[in-house]
Write a protein that holds these residues in place. Structure first.
Motif, PDB file in Angstrom:
ATOM      1  N   LYS A 128      33.764  38.001  46.044  1.00  0.00           N
ATOM      2  CA  LYS A 128      32.692  37.819  45.338  1.00  0.00           C
ATOM      3  C   LYS A 128      33.085  38.675  44.143  1.00  0.00           C
ATOM      4  CE  LYS A 128      27.680  39.142  44.998  1.00  0.00           C
ATOM      5  NZ  LYS A 128      26.454  39.513  45.744  1.00  0.00           N
ATOM      6  N   ALA A 131      35.402  36.840  41.930  1.00  0.00           N
ATOM      7  CA  ALA A 131      34.780  35.722  41.101  1.00  0.00           C
ATOM      8  C   ALA A 131      34.018  36.012  39.875  1.00  0.00           C
ATOM      9  CB  ALA A 131      33.450  35.116  42.136  1.00  0.00           C
ATOM     10  N   LYS A 132      34.167  37.203  39.921  1.00  0.00           N
ATOM     11  CA  LYS A 132      33.469  37.871  38.397  1.00  0.00           C
ATOM     12  C   LYS A 132      34.370  37.319  37.147  1.00  0.00           C
ATOM     13  CE  LYS A 132      31.141  41.773  40.200  1.00  0.00           C
ATOM     14  NZ  LYS A 132      30.810  43.291  40.150  1.00  0.00           N
ATOM     15  N   GLU A 133      35.803  36.995  37.333  1.00  0.00           N
ATOM     16  CA  GLU A 133      36.512  36.804  36.597  1.00  0.00           C
ATOM     17  C   GLU A 133      36.370  35.078  36.477  1.00  0.00           C
ATOM     18  OE1 GLU A 133      40.320  37.853  36.778  1.00  0.00           O
ATOM     19  OE2 GLU A 133      39.812  40.066  36.742  1.00  0.00           O
ATOM     20  N   GLU A 134      36.140  34.532  35.651  1.00  0.00           N
ATOM     21  CA  GLU A 134      35.756  32.884  35.394  1.00  0.00           C
ATOM     22  C   GLU A 134      37.014  32.072  35.956  1.00  0.00           C
ATOM     23  OE1 GLU A 134      33.923  29.470  32.406  1.00  0.00           O
ATOM     24  OE2 GLU A 134      34.035  31.528  31.944  1.00  0.00           O
ATOM     25  N   GLY A 135      36.858  31.182  36.894  1.00  0.00           N
ATOM     26  CA  GLY A 135      38.099  30.592  37.061  1.00  0.00           C
ATOM     27  C   GLY A 135      38.989  31.018  38.413  1.00  0.00           C
ATOM     28  N   SER A 136      38.855  32.394  38.728  1.00  0.00           N
ATOM     29  CA  SER A 136      39.842  32.909  39.603  1.00  0.00           C
ATOM     30  C   SER A 136      39.452  32.233  41.069  1.00  0.00           C
ATOM     31  CB  SER A 136      39.593  34.394  39.710  1.00  0.00           C
ATOM     32  OG  SER A 136      38.341  34.764  39.750  1.00  0.00           O
ATOM     33  N   SER A 138      36.848  29.712  43.172  1.00  0.00           N
ATOM     34  CA  SER A 138      36.014  28.449  43.169  1.00  0.00           C
ATOM     35  C   SER A 138      34.594  28.622  43.806  1.00  0.00           C
ATOM     36  CB  SER A 138      36.487  27.056  43.914  1.00  0.00           C
ATOM     37  OG  SER A 138      36.679  27.311  45.294  1.00  0.00           O
ATOM     38  N   PRO A 139      33.605  28.382  43.421  1.00  0.00           N
ATOM     39  CA  PRO A 139      32.295  28.332  44.357  1.00  0.00           C
ATOM     40  C   PRO A 139      32.154  28.047  45.427  1.00  0.00           C
ATOM     41  CG  PRO A 139      31.808  27.587  41.929  1.00  0.00           C
ATOM     42  CD  PRO A 139      33.246  27.362  42.087  1.00  0.00           C
TER      43      PRO A 139
END
Length: 359
Positions: A128, A131-136, A138-139
């Motif tokens: 989590k 995931a704050k870094e975009e693209g690191s 996947s959802p």
């Protein structure tokens, strides 16, 4: 020569008498064709006495048969027959080695589940944050980590419940008194194997509360609506002659049992422990004033193995009326049945009188 003719004269006189119109006398009773006569009496309606005597029996106010809740062996019995115990007192200790093994196994699974749940939670937290870094991250990966964390937490919670369950079973190995009372029966000894869930077995212990008791009286159906529940009940025990007691009716079943009787109970104090469960008593049950009942002479009732009845005289013929008996006196008996006060009945009666017979 005259003497020789005397016997001949006597013989001729006897023959003449036999050959005449005289007949032998009939000494049997006359048959006049009339029916046999019976004495009769009337059904009387009178007020009942103020009470009726009914036997009662003493029962403990509370009683419990103590059975094991878990399989095991009797390790120690801390009470015996006649022991007075208090609520919450330890009565018996059982032992079951397999429960200790189950507890250790359950604890191991719980610790393992806790570790797994902690690892899953830590993994989700890191993903989590990443995931704050975009693209690191996947959802889908983040969703899978979340689901795994929830599942591991659920497994850990289930294992914790399993540990609590096994500990509860261990607590069942200690038997405590549910209320103050006296041990009146003991059926096991140390080392005995006991099993849970077998009601057909004898209880390990029987505990009774004898500080106050229940005097149980069975009221016949015919008296149920005549009992005065507001009045005092007088009673004495056969085992304690000369002592009279009285108390109010504490409760009634308000229902008839299999024997068509209603159970009422009278609370009896027993502080000095003189009264014992099972004692019989003669109880005077108060009846409502103004209640009347039908009375007939004792000899008017015909009893057989199949029925009890009286013979009513109706239009000069016999009518058999089935009845139930109530209180019985020296000369009269209370009856219940389809008959009215003032009706003419045969007294004394017998089973030779048939229904419809002319009287």
């Amino acid at each position: 020569m005259k003497i020789k003719f005397i016997p001949i004269i006597i013989m001729i006189s006897s023959l003449a008498a036999c050959g005449g119109n005289q007949k032998p006398v009939d000494i049997s009773p006359e048959k006049n064709g009339k029916e046999a006569k019976y004495e009769t009496a009337k059904v009387e309606e009178e007020a009942l006495s103020t009470f009726t005597r009914i036997p009662g029996v003493l029962k403990p106010f509370n009683q419990v048969n103590i059975f094991p809740k878990a399989n095991g062996f009797v390790k120690a019995i801390l009470v015996d027959l006649g022991s007075k115990v208090n609520k919450g007192q330890l009565l018996m200790i059982l032992e079951a080695p397999e429960l200790e093994s189950q507890l250790q196994s359950a604890n191991s699974r719980y610790l393992q589940a806790q570790e797994t749940a902690s690892a899953s939670s830590e993994k989700y937290r890191r993903l989590k944050e990443a995931a704050k870094e975009e693209g690191s991250v996947s959802p889908l990966e983040l969703d899978n980590a979340l689901s795994r964390m929830k599942g591991d937490k659920a497994i850990a919670e289930a294992e914790r419940s399993n540990v609590s369950s096994v500990r509860t079973m261990q607590d069942y190995l200690k038997v405590y008194a549910p209320f103050d009372g006296v041990i009146v029966d003991r059926n096991v000894s140390p080392g005995a194997l006991v099993s849970a869930g077998k009601s057909s077995d004898l209880p390990m212990l029987v505990l009774q509360d004898l500080t106050h008791m229940r005097l149980e009286v069975s009221i016949p159906e015919d008296y149920v609506d005549k009992v005065d529940l507001s009045q005092m009940v007088k009673f004495h025990f056969n085992a304690l002659p000369g002592e009279q007691h009285q108390a109010k009716i504490s409760r009634s079943a308000n229902s008839l049992g299999n024997m068509r009787q209603e159970i009422i109970e009278v609370d009896v104090a027993n502080k000095d422990s003189r009264l014992k469960a099972g004692m019989y008593a003669e109880v005077e049950i108060p009846l409502k004033s103004g209640v009347t009942s039908l009375l007939v002479p004792n000899s008017a009732i015909v009893r057989s193995t199949e029925r009890k009845y009286v013979v009513e005289v109706e239009n000069g013929k016999a009518k058999l009326i089935d009845i139930k008996e109530g209180m019985k006196g020296t000369d009269m008996t209370e009856i219940f049945g389809a008959i009215k006060a003032g009706a003419k009945i045969v007294s004394p009666a017998n089973d030779e009188i048939k229904n419809g017979q002319a009287l």
